[in-house]
Write an enzyme that holds these catalytic residues in place. Structure first.
Site, mmCIF file in Angstrom:
data_model
loop_
_atom_site.group_PDB
_atom_site.id
_atom_site.type_symbol
_atom_site.label_atom_id
_atom_site.label_comp_id
_atom_site.label_asym_id
_atom_site.label_seq_id
_atom_site.Cartn_x
_atom_site.Cartn_y
_atom_site.Cartn_z
ATOM 1 N N HIS A 53 -4.688 14.696 6.452
ATOM 2 C CA HIS A 53 -4.955 13.455 6.234
ATOM 3 C C HIS A 53 -6.422 13.039 5.325
ATOM 4 O O HIS A 53 -6.785 14.292 4.853
ATOM 5 C CB HIS A 53 -5.032 12.722 7.664
ATOM 6 C CG HIS A 53 -3.809 12.581 8.550
ATOM 7 N ND1 HIS A 53 -3.766 11.872 9.684
ATOM 8 C CD2 HIS A 53 -2.582 13.036 8.148
ATOM 9 C CE1 HIS A 53 -2.509 12.015 9.954
ATOM 10 N NE2 HIS A 53 -1.850 12.759 9.243
ATOM 11 N N GLU A 55 -9.374 12.250 5.864
ATOM 12 C CA GLU A 55 -10.186 12.582 6.421
ATOM 13 C C GLU A 55 -10.686 14.054 6.087
ATOM 14 O O GLU A 55 -11.647 14.823 5.707
ATOM 15 C CB GLU A 55 -10.694 12.252 7.773
ATOM 16 C CG GLU A 55 -10.619 10.695 8.285
ATOM 17 C CD GLU A 55 -9.131 10.096 8.458
ATOM 18 O OE1 GLU A 55 -9.060 9.067 9.111
ATOM 19 O OE2 GLU A 55 -8.252 10.760 7.942
ATOM 20 N N CYS A 82 -6.913 8.713 13.173
ATOM 21 C CA CYS A 82 -6.053 9.056 14.268
ATOM 22 C C CYS A 82 -6.674 9.924 15.438
ATOM 23 O O CYS A 82 -7.562 10.615 15.276
ATOM 24 C CB CYS A 82 -4.701 9.811 13.811
ATOM 25 S SG CYS A 82 -5.120 11.443 13.019
ATOM 26 N N CYS A 91 -7.920 13.268 13.579
ATOM 27 C CA CYS A 91 -9.029 13.244 12.457
ATOM 28 C C CYS A 91 -10.137 12.686 13.197
ATOM 29 O O CYS A 91 -11.232 13.037 12.695
ATOM 30 C CB CYS A 91 -8.599 12.098 11.375
ATOM 31 S SG CYS A 91 -7.173 12.695 10.543
ATOM 32 N N ARG A 191 11.451 1.230 -6.694
ATOM 33 C CA ARG A 191 12.323 2.115 -5.988
ATOM 34 C C ARG A 191 11.655 3.113 -5.428
ATOM 35 O O ARG A 191 11.816 3.777 -4.047
ATOM 36 C CB ARG A 191 13.285 2.579 -6.643
ATOM 37 C CG ARG A 191 14.444 1.325 -6.945
ATOM 38 C CD ARG A 191 15.625 1.995 -8.021
ATOM 39 N NE ARG A 191 16.573 0.981 -8.383
ATOM 40 C CZ ARG A 191 17.808 1.205 -9.009
ATOM 41 N NH1 ARG A 191 17.986 2.575 -9.454
ATOM 42 N NH2 ARG A 191 18.381 0.288 -9.179
ATOM 43 N N ARG A 214 15.447 7.624 -11.332
ATOM 44 C CA ARG A 214 15.398 8.569 -12.397
ATOM 45 C C ARG A 214 14.665 8.143 -13.758
ATOM 46 O O ARG A 214 14.264 8.764 -14.517
ATOM 47 C CB ARG A 214 16.874 8.557 -12.967
ATOM 48 C CG ARG A 214 17.354 7.254 -13.648
ATOM 49 C CD ARG A 214 19.175 7.556 -13.610
ATOM 50 N NE ARG A 214 19.708 6.049 -14.202
ATOM 51 C CZ ARG A 214 19.883 5.235 -13.390
ATOM 52 N NH1 ARG A 214 19.755 5.346 -12.127
ATOM 53 N NH2 ARG A 214 20.463 4.050 -13.785
ATOM 54 N N GLU A 289 18.575 -4.768 -3.556
ATOM 55 C CA GLU A 289 19.101 -4.858 -4.875
ATOM 56 C C GLU A 289 20.532 -5.317 -4.916
ATOM 57 O O GLU A 289 21.351 -5.009 -5.819
ATOM 58 C CB GLU A 289 18.837 -3.863 -5.723
ATOM 59 C CG GLU A 289 17.438 -3.574 -6.161
ATOM 60 C CD GLU A 289 17.503 -2.493 -7.334
ATOM 61 O OE1 GLU A 289 18.166 -2.500 -8.300
ATOM 62 O OE2 GLU A 289 16.443 -1.626 -7.361
#
Length: 347
Positions: A53, A55, A82, A91, A191, A214, A289
């Site tokens: 994480h 931290e 957390c 953390c 995306r 892509r 979409e």
């Protein structure tokens, strides 16, 4: 430290957090900095889901010759640390173990496994905690995460391209090129930032889309195809098994590889069922979409959080009308080499 300095360092946390876009979901994007006497001695962000994480990366970035300054520094972090064991240790425990005595937090984590527990653990250890610095911005950057946990559904982004006279496709739904290549590249970036991409039967058949990113970098979204009777030919790209794909259908069917079917009841409201199933599968956000019909269903149900409408320069002589966006507030416009992209959120 005064509010101006706090906001300055929290802004740096947000800049760092944004570098994890598309890589950390379903975890939130988080940035952290360590500041000693007005100088940043360490900084980090959550780079990849399942890995360290913000931290941890922040503390690890401190140069060996300056590690003695860590207990004397203030940690700034954009989201509450957390307090639970997940893919990585808590953390909050790291902060306490490093002897850090002051922590400034952008916003509280409303995820049930955290939800104030990190702050409580810090304060019980004698750490001075301040919250609410650039809170709105800290929530905004993790709007997908907060929507998912607070509303029990994915964050939903609607996107379509329309001609200058408001048509989304040619006669009979025939595919036509509307947006330019620069807008197309931007769409592929979008995306990469979402966990799923959704379309309907007609679009999947007529356009034969790949629904990957892509033209950009990063992980492809999970393809979600609403196809009640599995009409999309097996020769189409969405069946190629290249990326995880889920067909939302009325009946179960044999699939292969990375493709599966999700059987739902099409005789009742479909979208609430689908949102529940996507939440269960930890799909935190989707980019819709689809064609006009699918998009209009989301609009009518009030199931959307952002809409991005690309208007091209060409006029079509005939075709299918674009969706009608209702109960929407315009936020801003982006010009992309002639294309106009309008952004909206629910009113």
């Amino acid at each position: 430290m005064n509010s101006t300095f706090n906001e300055f360092y929290m802004q740096r946390c947000l800049e760092l957090a944004a570098m994890g876009a598309g890589q950390v979901a379903p975890n939130p994007m988080v940035g952290a900095v360590l500041v000693h006497q007005g100088r940043i001695i360490g900084e980090g962000y959550h780079r990849q889901y399942g890995q360290a994480h913000a931290e941890v990366n922040c503390v690890n970035s401190v140069a060996p010759e300056e590690r003695s300054l860590i207990p004397l520094a203030t940690m700034y972090v954009s989201l509450e640390p957390c307090a639970h064991h997940g893919k990585t240790p808590p953390c909050a425990d790291l902060i306490v173990s490093q002897g850090i005595r002051q922590v400034v937090i952008g916003c509280v984590d409303t995820f049930s496994a955290v939800a104030g527990k990190g702050i409580e653990k810090l304060e019980k250890a004698g750490v001075q905690v301040q919250t609410g610095v650039l809170e709105a911005a800290c929530r905004q950057i993790n709007r997908r995460f907060f929507t998912f946990h607070e509303q029990q559904r994915p964050y939903i982004v609607l996107k379509w391209a329309q001609s200058s006279n408001g048509l989304i496709a040619g006669a009979g739904g025939a595919p036509v090129r509307i947006s330019n290549k620069y807008s197309d590249r931007l769409v592929h970036k979008w995306r990469s930032e979402e966990m799923g991409i959704l379309t309907g039967t007609r679009t999947a058949i007529n356009d034969n889309p790949r629904l990957n990113n892509r033209l950009w970098t990063g992980k492809d979204p999970v393809r979600l195809i609403i196809d009640r009777e599995l009409k999309v030919p097996r020769s189409h790209h969405v069946w190629d098994g290249s990326i995880p794909t889920i067909f939302i259908t009325a009946t179960a069917a044999e699939t292969h590889g990375l493709t599966e079917t999700l059987q739902l009841d099409f005789n009742t409201a479909l979208l609430p069922q689908l949102m529940q199933q996507l939440h269960r599968r930890q799909i935190q956000s989707i980019l819709v979409e689809g064609g006009s019909n699918v998009l209009q269903q989301f609009i009518a149900a009030g199931l959307w959080d952002e809409a991005r409408v690309i208007t091209g320069t060409d006029t079509l002589p005939e075709g299918l009308a674009a969706p009608v966006l209702t109960n929407a507030s315009f936020t801003h416009t982006l010009q992309v080499a002639g294309d106009r992209i309008d952004f909206y959120h629910p009113a």
